[in-house]
Design a protein around this motif. Structure first.
Motif, PDB file in Angstrom:
ATOM      1  N   LEU A  50     -23.640  -2.064 -32.780  1.00 23.18           N
ATOM      2  CA  LEU A  50     -22.315  -1.291 -32.302  1.00 23.18           C
ATOM      3  C   LEU A  50     -21.558  -2.109 -31.474  1.00 23.18           C
ATOM      4  O   LEU A  50     -20.426  -1.798 -30.993  1.00 23.18           O
ATOM      5  N   SER A 106     -26.188   8.491 -31.364  1.00 26.82           N
ATOM      6  CA  SER A 106     -25.421   7.850 -32.091  1.00 26.82           C
ATOM      7  C   SER A 106     -25.104   8.676 -33.080  1.00 26.82           C
ATOM      8  O   SER A 106     -23.677   8.665 -33.379  1.00 26.82           O
ATOM      9  N   LYS A 112     -21.192   7.522 -28.280  1.00 26.31           N
ATOM     10  CA  LYS A 112     -19.936   7.120 -28.032  1.00 26.31           C
ATOM     11  C   LYS A 112     -19.206   7.700 -26.701  1.00 26.31           C
ATOM     12  O   LYS A 112     -18.663   6.583 -25.961  1.00 26.31           O
ATOM     13  N   ALA A 122     -17.516   1.952 -28.649  1.00 28.75           N
ATOM     14  CA  ALA A 122     -18.490   1.871 -29.749  1.00 28.75           C
ATOM     15  C   ALA A 122     -17.566   2.735 -30.887  1.00 28.75           C
ATOM     16  O   ALA A 122     -17.371   3.953 -30.422  1.00 28.75           O
ATOM     17  N   PRO A 124     -20.041   4.445 -33.608  1.00 31.74           N
ATOM     18  CA  PRO A 124     -21.127   4.837 -34.149  1.00 31.74           C
ATOM     19  C   PRO A 124     -21.132   5.110 -35.709  1.00 31.74           C
ATOM     20  O   PRO A 124     -22.182   4.986 -36.437  1.00 31.74           O
TER      21      PRO A 124
END
Length: 153
Positions: A50, A106, A112, A122, A124
């Motif tokens: 990530l 995730s 996130k 990020a 996921p």
């Protein structure tokens, strides 16, 4: 009647050490791990995939060569996490959970959001099903066993 267990007394220095680690704004993502633990490897691989910077605190690493100190820190970490298992992930001082809780977060979007709360972007979705980071010897979750395979002879 089971024997009463003596409550564990936490070492104030170890508690302060753990609290300082999990509340460090410069390293908001922390994973308490063991260097040899395949579940910790999976959680770290997910975070790496990530692009999430994290601090790995290896409770069997050189910093914890003194087994008394290691035990005290591990107890303090377990108290903060509410679990003795390894790995344990903290984001912005908040306990997320172990490997499977991290994978769940995730997969369902919570990771996130938690990362966004500490200023880390990020996606996921870019990793697909986070359970792919589990060790390959772990059997899949769910009811993948067919009825014919589960019959007792």
């Amino acid at each position: 009647m089971p024997a009463a267990t003596k409550p564990v007394t936490l070492d104030p220095a170890a508690v302060a050490h753990v609290d300082a680690i999990i509340s460090d704004p410069d390293e908001p993502v922390v994973i308490f791990a063991l260097e040899w633990c395949e579940f910790a490897w999976g959680a770290k691989k997910l975070l790496t995939q990530l692009g999430v910077p994290y601090r790995a605190v290896h409770l069997d690493g050189p910093e914890f060569a003194d087994p008394r100190w290691a035990t005290k820190v591990r107890r303090a970490m377990a108290d903060r996490a509410g679990a003795v298992t390894i790995p344990q992930v903290f984001i912005g001082g908040q306990h997320l959970g172990g490997a499977t809780e991290t994978f769940d977060a995730s997969n369902d979007g919570r990771l996130k959001a938690l990362l966004g709360g500490v200023g880390i972007e990020a996606n996921p979705d870019s990793v697909g099903d986070a359970y792919g980071f589990l060790p390959k010897w772990v059997h899949p979750r769910g009811s993948s066993v067919t009825a014919s395979n589960s019959k007792v002879a």
